[in-house]
Design a protein around this motif. Structure first.
Motif, PDB file in Angstrom:
ATOM      1  N   UNK A 107      36.018  79.940  50.543  1.00 33.37           N
ATOM      2  CA  UNK A 107      35.112  81.039  50.886  1.00 33.37           C
ATOM      3  C   UNK A 107      33.680  80.542  51.037  1.00 33.37           C
ATOM      4  N   UNK A 108      33.297  79.577  50.214  1.00 34.73           N
ATOM      5  CA  UNK A 108      31.943  79.011  50.305  1.00 34.73           C
ATOM      6  C   UNK A 108      31.765  78.263  51.611  1.00 34.73           C
ATOM      7  N   UNK A 109      32.794  77.489  52.007  1.00 34.99           N
ATOM      8  CA  UNK A 109      32.744  76.730  53.254  1.00 34.99           C
ATOM      9  C   UNK A 109      32.636  77.664  54.444  1.00 34.99           C
ATOM     10  N   UNK A 110      33.451  78.729  54.451  1.00 29.18           N
ATOM     11  CA  UNK A 110      33.419  79.688  55.555  1.00 29.18           C
ATOM     12  C   UNK A 110      32.074  80.399  55.634  1.00 29.18           C
ATOM     13  N   UNK A 111      31.510  80.738  54.501  1.00 31.49           N
ATOM     14  CA  UNK A 111      30.209  81.407  54.477  1.00 31.49           C
ATOM     15  C   UNK A 111      29.135  80.494  55.033  1.00 31.49           C
ATOM     16  N   UNK A 112      29.244  79.206  54.711  1.00 29.47           N
ATOM     17  CA  UNK A 112      28.248  78.241  55.186  1.00 29.47           C
ATOM     18  C   UNK A 112      28.333  78.064  56.688  1.00 29.47           C
ATOM     19  N   UNK A 113      29.555  78.197  57.240  1.00 23.60           N
ATOM     20  CA  UNK A 113      29.738  78.011  58.677  1.00 23.60           C
ATOM     21  C   UNK A 113      29.098  79.126  59.478  1.00 23.60           C
ATOM     22  N   UNK A 114      29.046  80.321  58.931  1.00 22.09           N
ATOM     23  CA  UNK A 114      28.410  81.433  59.628  1.00 22.09           C
ATOM     24  C   UNK A 114      29.198  81.844  60.841  1.00 22.09           C
ATOM     25  N   UNK A 115      28.467  82.308  61.926  1.00 22.44           N
ATOM     26  CA  UNK A 115      29.102  82.810  63.148  1.00 22.44           C
ATOM     27  C   UNK A 115      29.442  81.690  64.096  1.00 22.44           C
ATOM     28  N   UNK A 116      29.738  82.097  65.329  1.00 24.34           N
ATOM     29  CA  UNK A 116      30.086  81.119  66.360  1.00 24.34           C
ATOM     30  C   UNK A 116      28.844  80.441  66.905  1.00 24.34           C
ATOM     31  N   UNK A 117      29.040  79.434  67.762  1.00 26.72           N
ATOM     32  CA  UNK A 117      27.914  78.694  68.339  1.00 26.72           C
ATOM     33  C   UNK A 117      27.173  79.496  69.392  1.00 26.72           C
ATOM     34  N   UNK A 118      27.673  80.694  69.739  1.00 30.34           N
ATOM     35  CA  UNK A 118      26.981  81.515  70.728  1.00 30.34           C
ATOM     36  C   UNK A 118      25.907  82.380  70.091  1.00 30.34           C
ATOM     37  N   UNK A 119      25.841  82.383  68.762  1.00 31.71           N
ATOM     38  CA  UNK A 119      24.889  83.247  68.091  1.00 31.71           C
ATOM     39  C   UNK A 119      23.506  82.649  68.051  1.00 31.71           C
ATOM     40  N   UNK A 120      22.579  83.425  67.470  1.00 32.48           N
ATOM     41  CA  UNK A 120      21.198  82.979  67.305  1.00 32.48           C
ATOM     42  C   UNK A 120      20.915  82.797  65.826  1.00 32.48           C
ATOM     43  N   UNK A 121      19.657  82.631  65.454  1.00 39.74           N
ATOM     44  CA  UNK A 121      19.295  82.453  64.063  1.00 39.74           C
ATOM     45  C   UNK A 121      19.560  81.031  63.636  1.00 39.74           C
ATOM     46  N   UNK A 122      20.251  80.885  62.497  1.00 37.40           N
ATOM     47  CA  UNK A 122      20.487  79.549  61.972  1.00 37.40           C
ATOM     48  C   UNK A 122      21.698  78.888  62.633  1.00 37.40           C
ATOM     49  N   UNK A 123      22.525  79.661  63.361  1.00 38.70           N
ATOM     50  CA  UNK A 123      23.702  79.090  63.997  1.00 38.70           C
ATOM     51  C   UNK A 123      23.304  78.246  65.202  1.00 38.70           C
ATOM     52  N   UNK A 124      24.130  77.279  65.510  1.00 36.32           N
ATOM     53  CA  UNK A 124      23.888  76.433  66.670  1.00 36.32           C
ATOM     54  C   UNK A 124      24.061  77.258  67.941  1.00 36.32           C
ATOM     55  N   UNK A 125      23.147  77.092  68.887  1.00 33.66           N
ATOM     56  CA  UNK A 125      23.207  77.864  70.125  1.00 33.66           C
ATOM     57  C   UNK A 125      24.176  77.234  71.112  1.00 33.66           C
ATOM     58  N   UNK A 126      24.872  78.085  71.837  1.00 35.68           N
ATOM     59  CA  UNK A 126      25.808  77.608  72.849  1.00 35.68           C
ATOM     60  C   UNK A 126      25.036  77.028  74.029  1.00 35.68           C
ATOM     61  N   UNK A 127      25.518  75.925  74.558  1.00 38.20           N
ATOM     62  CA  UNK A 127      24.892  75.283  75.710  1.00 38.20           C
ATOM     63  C   UNK A 127      25.538  75.812  76.995  1.00 38.20           C
ATOM     64  N   UNK A 128      24.715  76.330  77.912  1.00 38.79           N
ATOM     65  CA  UNK A 128      25.191  76.777  79.212  1.00 38.79           C
ATOM     66  C   UNK A 128      24.843  75.723  80.259  1.00 38.79           C
ATOM     67  N   UNK A 129      25.791  75.441  81.126  1.00 40.70           N
ATOM     68  CA  UNK A 129      25.572  74.469  82.195  1.00 40.70           C
ATOM     69  C   UNK A 129      24.974  75.158  83.410  1.00 40.70           C
ATOM     70  N   UNK A 130      23.776  74.734  83.780  1.00 38.83           N
ATOM     71  CA  UNK A 130      23.088  75.291  84.944  1.00 38.83           C
ATOM     72  C   UNK A 130      23.078  74.267  86.068  1.00 38.83           C
ATOM     73  N   UNK A 131      23.468  74.690  87.255  1.00 38.40           N
ATOM     74  CA  UNK A 131      23.423  73.820  88.428  1.00 38.40           C
ATOM     75  C   UNK A 131      22.251  74.216  89.316  1.00 38.40           C
ATOM     76  N   UNK A 132      21.628  73.209  89.914  1.00 33.62           N
ATOM     77  CA  UNK A 132      20.554  73.439  90.860  1.00 33.62           C
ATOM     78  C   UNK A 132      20.570  72.317  91.884  1.00 33.62           C
ATOM     79  N   UNK A 133      19.782  72.473  92.939  1.00 32.11           N
ATOM     80  CA  UNK A 133      19.643  71.416  93.932  1.00 32.11           C
ATOM     81  C   UNK A 133      18.215  70.901  93.825  1.00 32.11           C
TER      82      UNK A 133
END
Length: 259
Positions: free
Chosen positions: A14-40
């Protein structure tokens, strides 16, 4: 004893799961999801490679806008350089998550991808070499006009060809159009005015004129996403927030000098 060990393991889990928090798509202390942007990256000041500082970093108005919007939506951006005519196929095959490349949301493109609201509007220019005596549409009679492959300028060139006998040829990138003019293979090229003005500042051999109202429509730029993407609404909300609070205008002033 076994029961105590089991409870201890549950507590640790339970401690490990609590430390992991939400998914990587969240904000705050969680790691942000990386979106791939294409351009010319051949379209300054929208997107270009920062060779002036000896790097291969892609910078520009679209890049700054993408990063600002992603920050508001809770993501980070990874930028990839792709030929303009390959951008929509990259979205359709899910190689990238979004495209910012000064792209106009034409009805034909809307069949393949989704777009946000317009974030910038510009006009088209006919660019030629100084001394070419091309100063109006009629002067293109019997000439060769270059356009970027897959761009909105291709459509504008076809409209011009309906009234003027002009040969249209395309190339993958804007610098290719300029080089073809300097090699006397193209007499002129049709380029977005903001981009053309950047070339005028660096190359005094180039000149041009803006197409008058009625000769063409304004070229509005929007962000493209795959059909049904969850990111479209999120980025559109962030874009409208930037319009309302003045952040978008500040970026325009930074990259276009307030034009």
């Amino acid at each position: 004893m076994k029961k105590g060990l089991f409870l201890s393991l549950l507590l640790v889990l339970s401690i490990v799961l609590a430390a992991c928090g939400g998914s990587t798509t969240g904000t705050g202390t969680s790691e942000k999801k990386v979106l791939k942007m294409a351009t010319s990256a051949d379209y300054p000041p929208f997107e270009f490679i920062d060779t002036a500082n000896g790097s291969d970093e892609i910078i520009g108005f679209d890049v700054d806008l993408a990063k600002a919007l992603a920050e508001k939506a809770g993501y980070t951006i990874e930028v990839q350089d792709i030929d303009f005519n390959s951008l929509i196929p990259a979205l359709q095959s899910n190689q990238v998550d979004l495209v910012l490349a000064g792209m106009t949301p034409t009805e034909d493109r809307k069949k393949s991808v989704d777009f946000t609201d317009i974030y910038y509007t510009a006009k088209h220019m006919i660019v030629s070499l100084e001394g070419s005596s091309i100063s109006k549409i009629e002067d293109l009679e019997g000439k060769t006009l270059g356009v970027q492959l897959g761009s909105i300028q291709e459509e504008e060139a076809e409209k011009i060809a309906e009234n003027v006998d002009v040969k249209i040829e395309n190339r993958n990138r804007i610098p290719d159009l300029v080089q073809e003019m300097k090699a006397n293979r193209f007499d002129a090229a049709i380029i977005e005015d903001t981009v053309a003005k950047g070339y005028f500042e660096k190359d005094k051999d180039l000149t041009g004129f803006t197409l008058a109202d009625g000769e063409e429509g304004e070229a509005g730029s929007a962000i493209a996403f795959p059909k049904g993407s969850e990111y479209t609404e999120q980025f559109n909300k962030a874009l409208n927030e930037m319009k309302e609070n003045g952040e978008l205008e500040a970026l325009i002033v930074k990259w276009f000098g307030g034009e």
